[in-house]
Write an enzyme that holds these catalytic residues in place. Sequence first.
Site, PDB file in Angstrom:
ATOM      1  N   ARG A  32     -17.205 -22.290 -33.330  1.00  0.00           N
ATOM      2  CA  ARG A  32     -18.434 -22.080 -32.565  1.00  0.00           C
ATOM      3  C   ARG A  32     -18.595 -20.648 -32.069  1.00  0.00           C
ATOM      4  NH1 ARG A  32     -19.728 -27.493 -28.969  1.00  0.00           N
ATOM      5  NH2 ARG A  32     -19.657 -28.960 -30.707  1.00  0.00           N
ATOM      6  N   ASP A 141     -30.192 -26.769 -17.097  1.00  0.00           N
ATOM      7  CA  ASP A 141     -29.103 -26.724 -18.066  1.00  0.00           C
ATOM      8  C   ASP A 141     -28.449 -25.357 -17.983  1.00  0.00           C
ATOM      9  OD1 ASP A 141     -28.367 -28.642 -20.655  1.00  0.00           O
ATOM     10  OD2 ASP A 141     -27.770 -26.547 -20.930  1.00  0.00           O
TER      11      ASP A 141
END
Length: 276
Positions: A32, A141
């Site tokens: 990632r 978020d």
Amino acid sequence: MDDQVFEALAALAHRESGIKLAREKKLMVQSRLRHRLRALNLDAFSDYSDHVLSDHGANERRFMISALTTNVSHFFREAQHFDLMSDRLMPEFKRRAAQGERIRIWSAGCSNGQEAYSIAMHLLSQEPTLATADLRILGTDIDPRVIEFARVGKYSSAQLKGVSPENIEQFTSDNEGDENLRTINEGLKAMVSFQELNLLSDWPMRFPFDAIFCRNVVIYFDQPTQERLWPRFSSALARGGLFFLGHSERILAPSKYDLKSVGPTAYLNRAHSFKT
């Protein structure tokens, strides 16, 4: 990525966001973060570690956390929570709407916005008069990319899976230039706002909330981090407010935080009394 670099990055992720990365996640972390090395024109993970841990790496830490978090969501996920909210809170919401009083709901860890928009759709489908009420839904978020996506409010047919044809017709419109996308209507968007927020940081919002959805978020945190968050969530709820977790998340001793279990991963605040 050697073990020393992984441990340094894992410690940083935990410190910055509460995410707990076990050693077996090293390949996932490497995969990632590889695009972040390319973005910064770095050759090795050790160089990336040095950068993100330095005083100059503060902005990159946000991108690192974004890369490590999983943004998987869909509309009307775990639908029993929406039904429970209606069963327990709708009479109070109707009363407040008639009196011009505020109604506030928080989607914490809102990902691409589906949860927050689902709450709005559900409430208006159950009680259309709430469209003119002082009803606001906040979505937050840690990832700025998904916050921007949510604000735009454009979803593909695959992303809209779970939304009834009636709700699609009422709350979305065709997207000019791309027939495969639909856009959340402005009326629904006006009820929902999105902000970037790290749950481990200060919460600048005005409390209390009548319902808080924090589903499939704390599963990434270790138990001490979760136990620091429970009293903060409880204190952010109005008396009688509801707190929802994901299907695999639990509060081990809810009474310790003035919460009472009222269904699968659903908790009622039974202590704090706020003027609303």
